[in-house]
Design a protein around this motif. Structure first.
Motif, PDB file in Angstrom:
ATOM      1  N   GLU A 153      -1.218  17.266  -3.134  1.00 45.39           N
ATOM      2  CA  GLU A 153      -2.378  17.096  -2.264  1.00 45.39           C
ATOM      3  C   GLU A 153      -2.498  15.647  -1.799  1.00 45.39           C
ATOM      4  O   GLU A 153      -2.844  15.369  -0.647  1.00 45.39           O
ATOM      5  N   THR A 154      -2.176  14.707  -2.706  1.00 44.17           N
ATOM      6  CA  THR A 154      -2.231  13.286  -2.352  1.00 44.17           C
ATOM      7  C   THR A 154      -1.215  12.958  -1.270  1.00 44.17           C
ATOM      8  O   THR A 154      -1.524  12.251  -0.307  1.00 44.17           O
ATOM      9  N   ASP A 188      -0.723   4.583  -3.805  1.00 42.13           N
ATOM     10  CA  ASP A 188      -1.889   4.572  -2.928  1.00 42.13           C
ATOM     11  C   ASP A 188      -2.411   3.153  -2.737  1.00 42.13           C
ATOM     12  O   ASP A 188      -2.809   2.758  -1.640  1.00 42.13           O
ATOM     13  N   ARG A 189      -2.412   2.363  -3.819  1.00 41.14           N
ATOM     14  CA  ARG A 189      -2.834   0.961  -3.723  1.00 41.14           C
ATOM     15  C   ARG A 189      -1.930   0.187  -2.755  1.00 41.14           C
ATOM     16  O   ARG A 189      -2.406  -0.612  -1.948  1.00 41.14           O
ATOM     17  N   ILE A 190      -0.638   0.440  -2.873  1.00 42.63           N
ATOM     18  CA  ILE A 190       0.320  -0.255  -2.015  1.00 42.63           C
ATOM     19  C   ILE A 190       0.080   0.110  -0.553  1.00 42.63           C
ATOM     20  O   ILE A 190       0.019  -0.761   0.332  1.00 42.63           O
ATOM     21  N   LEU A 191      -0.054   1.396  -0.290  1.00 41.96           N
ATOM     22  CA  LEU A 191      -0.260   1.842   1.092  1.00 41.96           C
ATOM     23  C   LEU A 191      -1.554   1.291   1.690  1.00 41.96           C
ATOM     24  O   LEU A 191      -1.595   0.909   2.866  1.00 41.96           O
ATOM     25  N   LEU A 192      -2.604   1.242   0.884  1.00 43.43           N
ATOM     26  CA  LEU A 192      -3.871   0.675   1.349  1.00 43.43           C
ATOM     27  C   LEU A 192      -3.717  -0.800   1.712  1.00 43.43           C
ATOM     28  O   LEU A 192      -4.213  -1.259   2.740  1.00 43.43           O
ATOM     29  N   GLU A 193      -3.026  -1.539   0.852  1.00 41.04           N
ATOM     30  CA  GLU A 193      -2.831  -2.966   1.099  1.00 41.04           C
ATOM     31  C   GLU A 193      -2.008  -3.194   2.363  1.00 41.04           C
ATOM     32  O   GLU A 193      -2.324  -4.061   3.179  1.00 41.04           O
ATOM     33  N   TRP A 194      -0.950  -2.418   2.536  1.00 39.33           N
ATOM     34  CA  TRP A 194      -0.130  -2.565   3.733  1.00 39.33           C
ATOM     35  C   TRP A 194      -0.933  -2.212   4.983  1.00 39.33           C
ATOM     36  O   TRP A 194      -0.822  -2.882   6.008  1.00 39.33           O
ATOM     37  N   GLN A 195      -1.735  -1.157   4.903  1.00 38.51           N
ATOM     38  CA  GLN A 195      -2.532  -0.741   6.056  1.00 38.51           C
ATOM     39  C   GLN A 195      -3.526  -1.829   6.443  1.00 38.51           C
ATOM     40  O   GLN A 195      -3.716  -2.122   7.631  1.00 38.51           O
TER      41      GLN A 195
END
Length: 244
Positions: A153-154, A188-195
């Motif tokens: 789901e994530t 998810d943390r990584i993707l948020l930071e990159w975004q």
């Protein structure tokens, strides 16, 4: 009177001393990792001391004897290699309780593997369904097990709701593998930071992450968020002192 040895025999004697094993990827990836030729040669000498002579922590004098640069330059290179995560210095304890130090090249192998795998990405001409299948299969291969329903789901949420490109999700997975924090929460943390920092391509992601790793910073995960929620206040990074 000693018998003279022919050049051919002398060369054979030298070749019979054997060789050392070194990662071939070191030669293909060192430029991409920001290493120069001198630092690579220093790494090879450290591998040689360890593998062929049983010296796990060669002194600066020992290294200087075999290299064409002075000790202060070797010290500088060693500090860079340790600080940027290519070498680590480990403390060992023998049976008699005597403590000693040794170089470990395990961080180098991890960086080489990460650099090589960063080149992989989902093919741009894949259909949407194929891209999904490839992504799920890649995660299951790296996790070493089937994904749980929550993890599935994530992944779907990253693609459909958050709009993360497949190639960046793959890059974030590689970064998590390199950091030894293989979980969807960490990715998810990584993707948020990159975004938040406008990272749009795998190349930008690799350079961004390398900059923080070389500064001794790791992404810091937080408790699992509930569906549809993101915590606005969290510690993105954990400052880690790198030995030099």
């Amino acid at each position: 009177m000693d018998r003279k040895i022919s050049p051919h025999s002398a060369l054979v004697d030298v070749l019979q001393q054997g060789s050392i094993s070194f990662p071939v990827l070191l030669f293909t990836e060192y430029k991409r990792l920001g290493l120069n030729e001198g630092q690579v040669m220093l790494l090879l000498h450290i591998l040689l001391f360890n593998e062929k002579e049983g010296i796990t922590f060669p002194t600066i004098s020992q290294l200087e004897e075999r290299m064409s640069v002075k000790g202060d330059r070797i010290i500088q290179w060693l500090q860079v290699l340790v600080r940027k995560g290519f070498l680590s210095i480990e403390e060992t304890l023998d049976d008699g309780g005597l403590r000693s130090e040794q170089y470990s090249s395990a961080p180098l192998l991890q960086q080489l593997a990460a650099s090589y795998l960063d080149r992989e990405s989902i093919k741009p001409d894949d259909t949407v369904e194929e891209a999904y299948d490839n992504l799920f299969q890649l995660f299951e291969r790296e996790f070493g097990r089937p994904l749980s329903p929550m993890e599935c789901e994530t992944l779907t949420q990253w693609l459909d709701e958050d709009g993360h490109p497949e190639v960046l999700i793959v890059a974030a997975l590689r970064e998590a593998v390199f950091c030894g924090k293989l979980s969807c929460r960490y990715i998810d943390r990584i993707l948020l930071e990159w975004q938040r920092n406008g990272i749009q391509t795998p190349e930008e992601a690799v350079e961004y992450s390398r900059k923080f790793r070389q500064s001794g910073i790791l992404y810091q995960s937080d408790p699992i968020r509930r569906k549809g929620e993101r915590s606005e206040e969290f510690s993105l990074y954990n400052w880690v002192k790198q030995g030099s």
